[in-house]
Design a protein around this motif. Structure first.
Motif, PDB file in Angstrom:
ATOM      1  N   LEU A  20       0.827  -1.210   0.000  1.00 16.89           N
ATOM      2  CA  LEU A  20       0.000   0.000   0.000  1.00 16.89           C
ATOM      3  C   LEU A  20       0.861   1.259   0.000  1.00 16.89           C
ATOM      4  O   LEU A  20       0.537   2.247  -0.661  1.00 16.89           O
ATOM      5  CB  LEU A  20      -0.945  -0.011   1.202  1.00 16.89           C
ATOM      6  CG  LEU A  20      -1.956  -1.164   1.242  1.00 16.89           C
ATOM      7  CD1 LEU A  20      -2.855  -1.032   2.459  1.00 16.89           C
ATOM      8  CD2 LEU A  20      -2.776  -1.230  -0.038  1.00 16.89           C
ATOM      9  N   CYS A  21       1.971   1.219   0.720  1.00 13.53           N
ATOM     10  CA  CYS A  21       2.887   2.355   0.735  1.00 13.53           C
ATOM     11  C   CYS A  21       3.493   2.581  -0.644  1.00 13.53           C
ATOM     12  O   CYS A  21       3.536   3.713  -1.137  1.00 13.53           O
ATOM     13  CB  CYS A  21       3.988   2.106   1.762  1.00 13.53           C
ATOM     14  SG  CYS A  21       5.219   3.428   1.880  1.00 13.53           S
ATOM     15  N   LEU A  22       3.939   1.496  -1.278  1.00 10.65           N
ATOM     16  CA  LEU A  22       4.517   1.600  -2.622  1.00 10.65           C
ATOM     17  C   LEU A  22       3.485   2.093  -3.627  1.00 10.65           C
ATOM     18  O   LEU A  22       3.760   2.991  -4.438  1.00 10.65           O
ATOM     19  CB  LEU A  22       5.059   0.238  -3.062  1.00 10.65           C
ATOM     20  CG  LEU A  22       5.648   0.182  -4.473  1.00 10.65           C
ATOM     21  CD1 LEU A  22       6.903   1.042  -4.573  1.00 10.65           C
ATOM     22  CD2 LEU A  22       5.943  -1.263  -4.868  1.00 10.65           C
ATOM     23  N   LEU A  23       2.300   1.525  -3.565  1.00  8.18           N
ATOM     24  CA  LEU A  23       1.229   1.910  -4.487  1.00  8.18           C
ATOM     25  C   LEU A  23       0.897   3.392  -4.349  1.00  8.18           C
ATOM     26  O   LEU A  23       0.770   4.114  -5.354  1.00  8.18           O
ATOM     27  CB  LEU A  23      -0.014   1.057  -4.211  1.00  8.18           C
ATOM     28  CG  LEU A  23      -1.230   1.276  -5.095  1.00  8.18           C
ATOM     29  CD1 LEU A  23      -0.910   0.948  -6.549  1.00  8.18           C
ATOM     30  CD2 LEU A  23      -2.396   0.414  -4.603  1.00  8.18           C
ATOM     31  N   GLU A  24       0.775   3.862  -3.126  1.00  7.59           N
ATOM     32  CA  GLU A  24       0.447   5.265  -2.893  1.00  7.59           C
ATOM     33  C   GLU A  24       1.531   6.189  -3.456  1.00  7.59           C
ATOM     34  O   GLU A  24       1.222   7.210  -4.088  1.00  7.59           O
ATOM     35  CB  GLU A  24       0.258   5.524  -1.409  1.00  7.59           C
ATOM     36  CG  GLU A  24      -0.127   6.952  -1.087  1.00  7.59           C
ATOM     37  CD  GLU A  24      -0.459   7.160   0.382  1.00  7.59           C
ATOM     38  OE1 GLU A  24      -1.148   8.148   0.693  1.00  7.59           O
ATOM     39  OE2 GLU A  24      -0.039   6.341   1.218  1.00  7.59           O
ATOM     40  N   GLU A  25       2.793   5.839  -3.236  1.00  6.21           N
ATOM     41  CA  GLU A  25       3.883   6.691  -3.706  1.00  6.21           C
ATOM     42  C   GLU A  25       3.951   6.720  -5.230  1.00  6.21           C
ATOM     43  O   GLU A  25       4.172   7.776  -5.832  1.00  6.21           O
ATOM     44  CB  GLU A  25       5.216   6.211  -3.127  1.00  6.21           C
ATOM     45  CG  GLU A  25       6.425   7.042  -3.519  1.00  6.21           C
ATOM     46  CD  GLU A  25       6.381   8.469  -2.995  1.00  6.21           C
ATOM     47  OE1 GLU A  25       7.150   9.304  -3.504  1.00  6.21           O
ATOM     48  OE2 GLU A  25       5.583   8.761  -2.068  1.00  6.21           O
ATOM     49  N   LEU A  26       3.762   5.575  -5.870  1.00  4.64           N
ATOM     50  CA  LEU A  26       3.786   5.533  -7.334  1.00  4.64           C
ATOM     51  C   LEU A  26       2.663   6.370  -7.934  1.00  4.64           C
ATOM     52  O   LEU A  26       2.865   7.118  -8.899  1.00  4.64           O
ATOM     53  CB  LEU A  26       3.690   4.088  -7.821  1.00  4.64           C
ATOM     54  CG  LEU A  26       4.910   3.206  -7.550  1.00  4.64           C
ATOM     55  CD1 LEU A  26       4.597   1.757  -7.904  1.00  4.64           C
ATOM     56  CD2 LEU A  26       6.136   3.699  -8.316  1.00  4.64           C
TER      57      LEU A  26
END
Length: 199
Positions: A20-26
């Motif tokens: 979720l952290c990676l998805l949000e940043e991308l």
């Protein structure tokens, strides 16, 4: 920074916060993200985030739809999806978190769902594939499968948070792992402070 087309896939290992952290940043940075979640991955979202998984992809659009990037959800059984073909250009794929079962199937070219098929395409097309396994302890079988994939050009990024960043909250450790993935992708970020040495 150029806009990238990426696949983010969640399998059933513990570690949904990393994804979720990676998805949000991308998406915050404006990239195009094709999202996959296995059935076990949905179970992890329910257990670790109390998400009402009966809503499926709608909860992702509700949470991330306001961000400038493009989010495209694909059902895990849709083997006819665009990302299943080598002719569909993808800059990179990340499986985060990655179960040992998913890793083993990818290592042996077994494609029983869209995640495994897309990973197989990435390897055969020699495109970047990043796996973030989250398991401990590791058996010799796990290690052999990781070696096999590394020899095929796959990046193995175990979910191992560092402590030199002096984490004060679990989010700091989550952001570190997501940031290491972005480092490999060559995407600038501020998820953690890089080590600059100390006198």
């Amino acid at each position: 920074m150029s806009r990238k087309r990426l696949v983010v896939a969640m399998s059933g290992a513990s570690g949904a916060p990393y994804a979720l952290c990676l998805l949000e940043e991308l998406l915050r940075q404006g990239h195009e993200v094709h999202l996959l979640v296995t059935e076990a991955g949905w179970r992890v979202l329910k257990e670790e985030h109390q998400w009402p998984i009966q809503e499926r992809e709608q909860i992702f659009y509700q949470r991330f739809g306001h961000l400038p990037g493009t989010l495209i959800y694909h059902p895990i059984k849709d083997i006819g999806a665009s990302i299943a073909s080598g002719s569909f250009r993808i800059d990179a794929m990340i499986v985060i978190p990655c179960t040992m079962g998913t890793l083993a199937k990818i290592a042996h070219g077994i494609s029983s769902n869209l995640l495994e098929r897309t990973a197989d395409v990435m390897i055969k097309e020699r495109r970047p594939l990043i796996l973030v396994p989250r398991e401990t302890p590791l058996s010799s079988i796990h290690l052999e499968n990781m070696l096999k994939l590394a020899q095929a050009g796959v990046s193995i990024v175990p979910a191992m948070p560092a402590f030199y960043i002096s984490p004060t909250h679990i989010d700091d450790m989550v952001r570190f792992v997501a940031g290491k993935v972005l480092d490999i992708l060559g995407i600038d970020h501020q998820l953690y402070q890089p080590w600059e040495g100390k006198a």
